[in-house]
Design an enzyme around this catalytic site. Sequence first.
Site, PDB file in Angstrom:
ATOM      1  N   ASN A   9       0.821  -1.068   0.015  1.00  0.00           N
ATOM      2  CA  ASN A   9       0.078   0.064  -0.126  1.00  0.00           C
ATOM      3  C   ASN A   9       0.785   1.260  -0.099  1.00  0.00           C
ATOM      4  O   ASN A   9       1.530   1.526   1.166  1.00  0.00           O
ATOM      5  CB  ASN A   9      -0.984  -0.065   1.254  1.00  0.00           C
ATOM      6  CG  ASN A   9      -1.711   1.352   1.471  1.00  0.00           C
ATOM      7  OD1 ASN A   9      -1.924   1.993   0.277  1.00  0.00           O
ATOM      8  ND2 ASN A   9      -2.152   1.427   2.750  1.00  0.00           N
ATOM      9  N   LYS A  11      -0.003   4.237  -0.284  1.00  0.00           N
ATOM     10  CA  LYS A  11      -0.503   5.489   0.445  1.00  0.00           C
ATOM     11  C   LYS A  11      -0.260   6.668  -0.596  1.00  0.00           C
ATOM     12  O   LYS A  11      -0.222   6.548  -1.729  1.00  0.00           O
ATOM     13  CB  LYS A  11       0.044   5.666   1.891  1.00  0.00           C
ATOM     14  CG  LYS A  11       0.116   4.242   2.721  1.00  0.00           C
ATOM     15  CD  LYS A  11       0.241   4.807   4.175  1.00  0.00           C
ATOM     16  CE  LYS A  11       0.354   3.363   4.793  1.00  0.00           C
ATOM     17  NZ  LYS A  11       0.158   3.503   6.397  1.00  0.00           N
ATOM     18  N   HIS A  94      -9.364   1.015   5.156  1.00  0.00           N
ATOM     19  CA  HIS A  94      -8.232   1.168   5.750  1.00  0.00           C
ATOM     20  C   HIS A  94      -8.259   2.040   7.214  1.00  0.00           C
ATOM     21  O   HIS A  94      -9.174   3.067   6.884  1.00  0.00           O
ATOM     22  CB  HIS A  94      -7.136   1.763   4.542  1.00  0.00           C
ATOM     23  CG  HIS A  94      -5.835   1.711   5.483  1.00  0.00           C
ATOM     24  ND1 HIS A  94      -5.250   2.493   6.230  1.00  0.00           N
ATOM     25  CD2 HIS A  94      -4.600   0.843   5.105  1.00  0.00           C
ATOM     26  CE1 HIS A  94      -4.104   2.184   6.479  1.00  0.00           C
ATOM     27  NE2 HIS A  94      -3.655   1.195   5.922  1.00  0.00           N
ATOM     28  N   GLU A  96      -6.767   4.691   8.146  1.00  0.00           N
ATOM     29  CA  GLU A  96      -6.531   5.885   7.816  1.00  0.00           C
ATOM     30  C   GLU A  96      -7.799   6.521   7.258  1.00  0.00           C
ATOM     31  O   GLU A  96      -8.095   7.870   7.524  1.00  0.00           O
ATOM     32  CB  GLU A  96      -5.297   6.009   6.997  1.00  0.00           C
ATOM     33  CG  GLU A  96      -3.909   5.785   7.814  1.00  0.00           C
ATOM     34  CD  GLU A  96      -2.660   5.254   7.103  1.00  0.00           C
ATOM     35  OE1 GLU A  96      -2.844   5.337   5.665  1.00  0.00           O
ATOM     36  OE2 GLU A  96      -1.718   4.847   7.609  1.00  0.00           O
ATOM     37  N   GLU A 166      -5.112  -5.432  10.573  1.00  0.00           N
ATOM     38  CA  GLU A 166      -4.212  -4.262  10.960  1.00  0.00           C
ATOM     39  C   GLU A 166      -4.457  -3.648  12.127  1.00  0.00           C
ATOM     40  O   GLU A 166      -5.318  -2.732  12.293  1.00  0.00           O
ATOM     41  CB  GLU A 166      -4.165  -3.576   9.728  1.00  0.00           C
ATOM     42  CG  GLU A 166      -3.937  -3.735   8.435  1.00  0.00           C
ATOM     43  CD  GLU A 166      -3.458  -2.940   7.468  1.00  0.00           C
ATOM     44  OE1 GLU A 166      -2.389  -3.119   6.777  1.00  0.00           O
ATOM     45  OE2 GLU A 166      -3.966  -1.683   7.293  1.00  0.00           O
ATOM     46  N   GLY A 172       2.582   1.824  10.935  1.00  0.00           N
ATOM     47  CA  GLY A 172       3.674   2.910  10.621  1.00  0.00           C
ATOM     48  C   GLY A 172       4.351   3.270  11.973  1.00  0.00           C
ATOM     49  O   GLY A 172       4.874   4.279  11.966  1.00  0.00           O
ATOM     50  N   SER A 212       3.511  -2.491  10.126  1.00  0.00           N
ATOM     51  CA  SER A 212       4.974  -2.449  10.420  1.00  0.00           C
ATOM     52  C   SER A 212       5.491  -3.705  10.112  1.00  0.00           C
ATOM     53  O   SER A 212       6.603  -4.362  10.488  1.00  0.00           O
ATOM     54  CB  SER A 212       5.231  -2.246  11.839  1.00  0.00           C
ATOM     55  OG  SER A 212       4.896  -0.748  12.024  1.00  0.00           O
TER      56      SER A 212
HETATM   57  C1  PEP Z   1      -0.983  -0.146   6.103  1.00  0.00           C
HETATM   58  O1  PEP Z   1      -0.727   0.950   5.756  1.00  0.00           O
HETATM   59  O2  PEP Z   1      -1.604  -0.907   5.887  1.00  0.00           O
HETATM   60  C2  PEP Z   1       0.259  -0.636   6.776  1.00  0.00           C
HETATM   61  C3  PEP Z   1       0.420  -1.864   7.443  1.00  0.00           C
HETATM   62  O3  PEP Z   1       1.421   0.335   7.089  1.00  0.00           O
HETATM   63  P1  PEP Z   1       2.929   0.037   7.687  1.00  0.00           P
HETATM   64  O4  PEP Z   1       3.543  -1.336   7.160  1.00  0.00           O
HETATM   65  O5  PEP Z   1       3.739   1.354   7.311  1.00  0.00           O
HETATM   66  O6  PEP Z   1       2.733   0.031   9.146  1.00  0.00           O
END
Ligand code: PEP
Length: 248
Positions: A9, A11, A94, A96, A166, A172, A212
Amino acid sequence: MRKNIIMGNWKMHFTIEETEEFLNSLLPKVKNAKTEVVVCPPFTSLALSSNILKGSNVKLGAQNVHFEEKGAFTGEISPNMLKNLGVSYIIIGHSERRMYFGETDETVNKKIHMCLKHKFNPVLCVGESLEEKESNNMEKVLTRQIEKAFFNISEEDAKKVVIAYEPIWAIGTGKTATSFDADNIISFIRKVISGIYNKEVSENIVMLYGGSVKPNTIKEQMSMENIDGALVGGASIVVEDFERIVNF
Ligand code: PEP
């Protein structure tokens, strides 16, 4: 046998030039991948990515879609616009988008219906916040997110949905759930799906872990019984990291 998927992803990263440079560098490095590989560029890079990915083993995903077919929805992107570009997967709900853009369980459900109608594989993101985890509300939150997302989705269609667990506190932040915890929670998600449908559906749904994920965490994560792949944010926009994750 469930499919393994490693999905990046991006973003809000990468201009057209950066997209071209990144994909041209990545493709030869992941051409022998044993899993399905998906990249989800921002909307402005989808058309170019679609051209570059033609004939490769990497599939195209989008980061969002609107739940109506067309109309006066300034700034939104319709399912047909994505179909036209060769998009296969669409990330839905997601955290976010839930946090910053007013995405709700209801809009998530509408978007999943729209994805399935247009034969996309929706990638439904679910996960608890740190506060929900610490107040022991994780299972309640996940159950609500899943029951609402799958409302009125047929058994046959449910199997086409990919679920990404997630935990918000891991996105992040550099903090990742232990593989053991992630596997346990995904096993719990399978039980929720089994309660809505049946065991056969719950065993057929591809479930990813996200939060992460890094080259040094992926191998153990992929060895867990319930984890079928990863949704990768930060590490998916660094060629060397994403390559190592894909070729774990
Ligand atoms: C994500 O945005 O779906 C995500 C898992 O980000 P990160 O790997 O940066 O934690």
